[in-house]
Design an enzyme around this catalytic site. Structure first.
Site, PDB file in Angstrom:
ATOM      1  N   PHE A 184      34.177  50.020  34.602  1.00  0.00           N
ATOM      2  CA  PHE A 184      34.650  51.403  34.611  1.00  0.00           C
ATOM      3  C   PHE A 184      35.828  51.591  33.647  1.00  0.00           C
ATOM      4  O   PHE A 184      35.756  52.381  32.691  1.00  0.00           O
ATOM      5  CB  PHE A 184      35.008  51.730  36.067  1.00  0.00           C
ATOM      6  CG  PHE A 184      35.925  52.883  36.259  1.00  0.00           C
ATOM      7  CD1 PHE A 184      35.630  54.132  35.718  1.00  0.00           C
ATOM      8  CD2 PHE A 184      37.097  52.732  36.995  1.00  0.00           C
ATOM      9  CE1 PHE A 184      36.485  55.205  35.906  1.00  0.00           C
ATOM     10  CE2 PHE A 184      37.954  53.794  37.191  1.00  0.00           C
ATOM     11  CZ  PHE A 184      37.656  55.029  36.633  1.00  0.00           C
ATOM     12  N   ASP A 235      31.453  39.944  29.677  1.00  0.00           N
ATOM     13  CA  ASP A 235      31.223  40.530  30.988  1.00  0.00           C
ATOM     14  C   ASP A 235      30.020  39.842  31.617  1.00  0.00           C
ATOM     15  O   ASP A 235      29.066  39.515  30.925  1.00  0.00           O
ATOM     16  CB  ASP A 235      30.941  42.048  30.821  1.00  0.00           C
ATOM     17  CG  ASP A 235      31.143  42.822  32.087  1.00  0.00           C
ATOM     18  OD1 ASP A 235      30.526  42.463  33.100  1.00  0.00           O
ATOM     19  OD2 ASP A 235      31.930  43.791  32.079  1.00  0.00           O
ATOM     20  N   TYR A 263      43.252  39.981  47.596  1.00  0.00           N
ATOM     21  CA  TYR A 263      43.132  40.583  46.262  1.00  0.00           C
ATOM     22  C   TYR A 263      44.514  40.779  45.635  1.00  0.00           C
ATOM     23  O   TYR A 263      44.781  40.364  44.505  1.00  0.00           O
ATOM     24  CB  TYR A 263      42.392  41.926  46.380  1.00  0.00           C
ATOM     25  CG  TYR A 263      42.390  42.754  45.112  1.00  0.00           C
ATOM     26  CD1 TYR A 263      41.503  42.489  44.075  1.00  0.00           C
ATOM     27  CD2 TYR A 263      43.293  43.815  44.949  1.00  0.00           C
ATOM     28  CE1 TYR A 263      41.513  43.260  42.911  1.00  0.00           C
ATOM     29  CE2 TYR A 263      43.303  44.579  43.802  1.00  0.00           C
ATOM     30  CZ  TYR A 263      42.411  44.303  42.782  1.00  0.00           C
ATOM     31  OH  TYR A 263      42.431  45.054  41.629  1.00  0.00           O
ATOM     32  N   LYS A 300      46.280  38.879  42.447  1.00  0.00           N
ATOM     33  CA  LYS A 300      46.784  39.631  41.286  1.00  0.00           C
ATOM     34  C   LYS A 300      48.220  39.194  41.002  1.00  0.00           C
ATOM     35  O   LYS A 300      48.628  39.039  39.846  1.00  0.00           O
ATOM     36  CB  LYS A 300      46.734  41.140  41.547  1.00  0.00           C
ATOM     37  CG  LYS A 300      45.346  41.740  41.381  1.00  0.00           C
ATOM     38  CD  LYS A 300      44.939  41.838  39.925  1.00  0.00           C
ATOM     39  CE  LYS A 300      43.571  42.446  39.732  1.00  0.00           C
ATOM     40  NZ  LYS A 300      43.015  42.291  38.400  1.00  0.00           N
TER      41      LYS A 300
HETATM   42  P1  NAD Z   1      34.869  47.310  37.417  1.00  0.00           P
HETATM   43  O1  NAD Z   1      34.227  46.550  38.531  1.00  0.00           O
HETATM   44  O2  NAD Z   1      34.266  48.592  37.030  1.00  0.00           O
HETATM   45  O3  NAD Z   1      34.994  46.394  36.155  1.00  0.00           O
HETATM   46  C1  NAD Z   1      35.116  44.999  36.211  1.00  0.00           C
HETATM   47  C2  NAD Z   1      34.234  44.425  35.126  1.00  0.00           C
HETATM   48  O4  NAD Z   1      34.429  43.021  35.092  1.00  0.00           O
HETATM   49  C3  NAD Z   1      32.748  44.649  35.389  1.00  0.00           C
HETATM   50  O5  NAD Z   1      32.111  45.039  34.196  1.00  0.00           O
HETATM   51  C4  NAD Z   1      32.239  43.298  35.856  1.00  0.00           C
HETATM   52  O6  NAD Z   1      30.875  43.119  35.560  1.00  0.00           O
HETATM   53  C5  NAD Z   1      33.165  42.377  35.098  1.00  0.00           C
HETATM   54  N1  NAD Z   1      33.372  41.099  35.764  1.00  0.00           N
HETATM   55  C6  NAD Z   1      33.735  40.870  37.037  1.00  0.00           C
HETATM   56  N2  NAD Z   1      33.842  39.549  37.254  1.00  0.00           N
HETATM   57  C7  NAD Z   1      33.555  38.937  36.081  1.00  0.00           C
HETATM   58  C8  NAD Z   1      33.488  37.580  35.661  1.00  0.00           C
HETATM   59  N3  NAD Z   1      33.750  36.587  36.505  1.00  0.00           N
HETATM   60  N4  NAD Z   1      33.162  37.295  34.377  1.00  0.00           N
HETATM   61  C9  NAD Z   1      32.890  38.291  33.508  1.00  0.00           C
HETATM   62  N5  NAD Z   1      32.934  39.605  33.859  1.00  0.00           N
HETATM   63  C10 NAD Z   1      33.258  39.913  35.133  1.00  0.00           C
HETATM   64  O7  NAD Z   1      36.396  47.487  37.835  1.00  0.00           O
HETATM   65  P2  NAD Z   1      37.529  48.386  37.181  1.00  0.00           P
HETATM   66  O8  NAD Z   1      37.907  49.396  38.174  1.00  0.00           O
HETATM   67  O9  NAD Z   1      37.136  48.816  35.818  1.00  0.00           O
HETATM   68  O10 NAD Z   1      38.724  47.348  37.123  1.00  0.00           O
HETATM   69  C11 NAD Z   1      39.127  46.715  35.913  1.00  0.00           C
HETATM   70  C12 NAD Z   1      40.402  45.942  36.166  1.00  0.00           C
HETATM   71  O11 NAD Z   1      41.432  46.812  36.581  1.00  0.00           O
HETATM   72  C13 NAD Z   1      40.295  44.889  37.243  1.00  0.00           C
HETATM   73  O12 NAD Z   1      41.022  43.761  36.848  1.00  0.00           O
HETATM   74  C14 NAD Z   1      40.954  45.527  38.442  1.00  0.00           C
HETATM   75  O13 NAD Z   1      41.490  44.563  39.325  1.00  0.00           O
HETATM   76  C15 NAD Z   1      42.034  46.322  37.764  1.00  0.00           C
HETATM   77  N6  NAD Z   1      42.478  47.451  38.573  1.00  0.00           N
HETATM   78  C16 NAD Z   1      41.645  48.491  38.790  1.00  0.00           C
HETATM   79  C17 NAD Z   1      42.088  49.559  39.536  1.00  0.00           C
HETATM   80  C18 NAD Z   1      41.210  50.730  39.814  1.00  0.00           C
HETATM   81  O14 NAD Z   1      41.679  51.637  40.469  1.00  0.00           O
HETATM   82  N7  NAD Z   1      40.011  50.779  39.342  1.00  0.00           N
HETATM   83  C19 NAD Z   1      43.385  49.532  40.049  1.00  0.00           C
HETATM   84  C20 NAD Z   1      44.201  48.441  39.804  1.00  0.00           C
HETATM   85  C21 NAD Z   1      43.748  47.403  39.025  1.00  0.00           C
END
Ligand code: NAD
Length: 727
Positions: free
Chosen positions: A11, A31, A140, A144
């Site tokens: 995302f 990914d 989680y 982090k």
């Molecule tokens: P998301 O699940 O949409 O994206 C994560 C991506 O990482 C996915 O494309 C997934 O396929 C890939 N992925 C997961 N594990 C993997 C692995 N072992 N090897 C390769 N690819 C892998 O999540 P997001 O919301 O886009 O989050 C992105 C980052 O932002 C994350 O690190 C998350 O912890 C951090 N984050 C997100 C939010 C939020 O509100 N969405 C808030 C705080 C932090």
């Protein structure tokens, strides 16, 4: 810039990728598609479908010199981190470590780690500043936080330029309902499906929702800036879940809202202070919650409309799902049984020596394996019994009829053997197919790495050809030595060494006939670079060794503040000059560098020898017959070259006029005997005679004048104006 985005199909990752792509940067994605979707990105990029913790990632870093790594790939579900904390740690710690390690090993210029507001836990002081105490409430958040420590330590221990951004709850188009701020996407998903909304708690809990484009913009600016350390990335605005629902109600109807008890690990309020980031990168979020929610809602609605055509394909999908179901082989079995049982009734009157049930069991065994063959045996036995009963036989007599029992046994044997053979073949085939898939995957991975390596190789080769580091440089070097005049070769040699060896302090010394003294013949320009004008070989071990060993040597002891590396210029068997390199970059002192120096010194040797040979061969054309006096045109050229060297290399020279005296011949002989190899006698068009003292300071000239005076030879210094008549 070459930007690697881990989790780039996710995302946030896809928005970040798009932001960088729009600015003309090259996008690379790593990914494993565990939650990401390839369709999230529609522009040109390069991707690898691989786990970030996989060792194979090194091949990717090896083949692609990334400038920036934006690390977003992670296990993102708080709930899942409670269910399987080990998996969360593997993804969020081991995966991160692998990326940090490879980034520092392959000289990535900037590493950005996506952390989360979850590191703060439930905090009373809102908005929370970066310095607030940290108290994660879930595995989680804990992982982090550990990730932040690792990232910071990699900066401290290995000098990797790192940056940590703690995101608050990010929302926007393309978000899955599972992530951290899934509440918005959950609500919108339910609304699209006309389902009621579920709120955990009373809905007064607040979150800091930030729109995904604002996050992408902040990441873009931070990467381009030179900030390091930890920063909050948030909207700095509290929005309650009930307020969210009210906002959604402004553009659509909500069927029903049900309130359940709070979830484990959920915090009451969250709002992060982003002032530090605003100050550093001049960024503020652009989207209000209303504007962001409207965009997100529109995206969901468009997607719903687009996905409607699927409905038309329902029948074929039903067939597909049936085909995949575990009952399908049984249905196939029943169908074949029905076929053969009706066939057997027809055949029983015509062909008696073929048992159709045996054929049926054999076919099922060969097609569907052991378990279906066993069912086929049961069905065939049932068929035989009912046939016998319908012919008027007693049930008891059937089981005492050895002939019939033998037939049952044959049916069972055929079923088991054919089923067993089939199962074995299938197991072997499946193993082979697995191997094939694995090989295919490996091949594709290696092919993509090979492709990247080749692309990089071609790019580097192109760069080498285009920069002056190669052909152009070599051509320039050879041209600068392409002269028959030794003086020109010397000044060209200094420039060639500067260029090829990448240094700006080079000195070239003539070695005198007796090999006892070195006299400065040329050096790099610039007044800041001063070297001795003459060196006594006896008092200088490095030069003594060069003259005796005739090879490039390094001043390992860092003695004699002077050169670090020196090479001999050889003509015939003799060292005729020495080239010194001063202060080359320490990290360039490699074998390759030494070899390069040897090569250039050989080029200079051959150019100088050629120059000397030419000068010897043309001696009669250069000197007035029977004397050591240069002819006017040759002498004029020589003065012009010295003037040139004075301007370029800051090497002084002087001209002394020898007044006419009756016994001029004896005087000339006396002067000739005292001249150094680098000094000359010459005459001008009017017949006046001069001494050209190469590379001599005012003081040295005065010494020469004094010495000649003591031998009753009066000479006069020619001033700059006089010299300029020649130039
Ligand atoms: P998301 O699940 O949409 O994206 C994560 C991506 O990482 C996915 O494309 C997934 O396929 C890939 N992925 C997961 N594990 C993997 C692995 N072992 N090897 C390769 N690819 C892998 O999540 P997001 O919301 O886009 O989050 C992105 C980052 O932002 C994350 O690190 C998350 O912890 C951090 N984050 C997100 C939010 C939020 O509100 N969405 C808030 C705080 C932090």
């Amino acid at each position: 810039m070459r930007v690697l985005i881990t989790g780039g199909y996710g995302f946030i990752g896809s928005s970040v990728a798009e932001r960088f792509y729009k600015e003309g940067h090259k996008i690379y994605i790593l990914d494993d598609l565990s939650t990401g979707r390839k369709e999230n990105i529609s522009f040109s990029h390069k991707a690898w479908i691989l786990d970030i913790a996989d060792r194979k990632c090194e091949e990717i870093f090896k083949a692609n010199p990334f400038d920036v790594v934006i690390h977003l790939a992670a296990q993102v579900e708080v709930g899942k981190s409670f269910e399987d904390p080990v998996h969360d740690a593997k993804q969020n710690i081991i995966g991160l470590m692998n990326m940090l390690e490879l980034s520092s090993k392959y000289n990535v210029s900037k590493f950005l780690f996506a952390s989360s507001a979850a590191v703060y836990g439930d905090h009373p002081q809102l908005p929370i500043p970066e310095e607030a105490p940290l108290s994660p409430q879930s595995p989680y958040g804990l992982n982090k936080l550990a990730g932040e420590y690792y990232t910071e330590k990699w900066n401290e221990l290995f000098g990797l330029d790192t940056l940590v951004l703690r995101f608050s709850n990010v929302y926007g188009p393309g978000q899955s309902a599972k992530g951290e701020s899934g509440v918005i996407s959950c609500f919108l998903n339910n609304i699209m499906k006309d389902k009621p909304l579920t709120v955990y708690g009373d809905g007064t809990q607040t979150r800091d929702f930030i729109y995904v484009s604002d996050v992408a913009e902040a990441i873009y600016r931070s990467v381009l800036s030179n900030i390091q350390g930890i920063f909050n990335l948030s909207s700095k605005t509290k929005t309650s879940v009930n307020e969210l629902i009210a906002t959604i109600q402004t553009f659509t109807d909500i069927k029903e809202v049900s309130y359940l008890s709070e979830k484990q690990g959920d915090i009451k309020d969250s709002c992060l202070d982003h002032s530090k980031l605003t100050e550093e990168i001049d960024w503020v979020p652009k989207y209000t919650i209303e504007a962001g929610m409207k965009n997100t809602f529109d995206w969901y609605r468009e997607r719903k409309e687009e996905s409607d055509p699927w409905k038309e394909q329902v029948p074929s999908r039903l067939f597909l799902s049936l085909k995949r179901s575990q009952y399908f082989p049984f249905l196939e079995n029943l169908f074949v049984f029905a076929l053969f049982s009706s066939l057997s009734q027809f055949l029983s009157q015509t062909v008696t020596h073929i048992n159709p049930m045996l054929v049926y069991i054999f076919i099922i065994g060969m097609l569907l394996g052991k378990s279906q063959a066993f069912i086929a045996v049961l069905l065939a036995t049932f068929h035989l019994i009912t046939m016998n009963l319908s012919n008027g036989r007693e049930l008891v007599s059937i089981f005492t009829d050895y002939g019939l029992l033998f037939q049952f046994a044959i049916l069972l044997l055929v079923g088991l053997v054919s089923g067993y053979v089939m199962d074995r073949r299938r197991v072997r085939e499946e193993a082979l197919l697995d191997d094939l898939d694995e090989l295919k995957e490996k091949y594709q991975f290696l092919e993509s790495i090979h492709h990247d390596t080749k692309q990089n190789h071609d790019r580097l080769q192109q760069q080498i050809f285009q920069t002056e580091d190669s052909v152009g440089k070599v051509f320039e070097v050879i041209s600068s030595l392409d002269s028959l005049e030794s003086v020109e070769v010397i000044s060209g040699a200094v420039k060639a060494v500067e260029k090829l060896m990448n240094v700006d302090k080079v000195a070239l010394y003539h070695v005198n006939e007796s090999q006892q003294f070195l006299r400065l013949a040329g050096k790099s320009g610039g007044k800041s670079f001063e070297v001795p004008r003459s060196i006594s070989v006896m008092s200088h071990p490095l030069h003594k060794e060069i003259i005796s060993k005739k090879k490039v040597l390094m001043n390992h002891d860092w003695e004699n503040e002077a050169s670090v590396m020196a090479a001999p210029v050889i003509s015939g068997e003799k060292v005729i000059a020495v080239i010194e390199l001063h202060e080359p970059r320490f990290d360039s002192l490699t074998l390759h560098y030494e070899n390069l120096f040897t090569v250039i010194s050989r080029l200079i040797s051959s150019a100088l020898s050629r120059g000397y040979e030419y000068e010897t061969a043309t001696y009669s054309q250069r000197y007035i017959r029977g004397s050591r006096i240069l002819k006017p045109d040759v002498f004029k050229k020589m003065i012009q070259k010295r003037e040139h060297m004075k301007e370029e290399m800051n090497i002084p020279f002087s001209l002394l006029e020898i007044p006419w005296v009756p016994e001029l011949k004896q005087v000339i002989e006396k002067i000739s005997s005292q001249l150094r190899d680098t000094d000359f006698l010459g005459s001008d068009e009017e017949g006046k005679l001069f001494i050209l003292l190469s590379n001599s300071t005012e003081m040295e000239v005065d010494v020469v004048v004094e010495r000649l005076k003591r031998q009753d030879i009066e000479v006069e210094k020619v001033n700059d104006k006089g010299i300029h008549q020649y130039v």
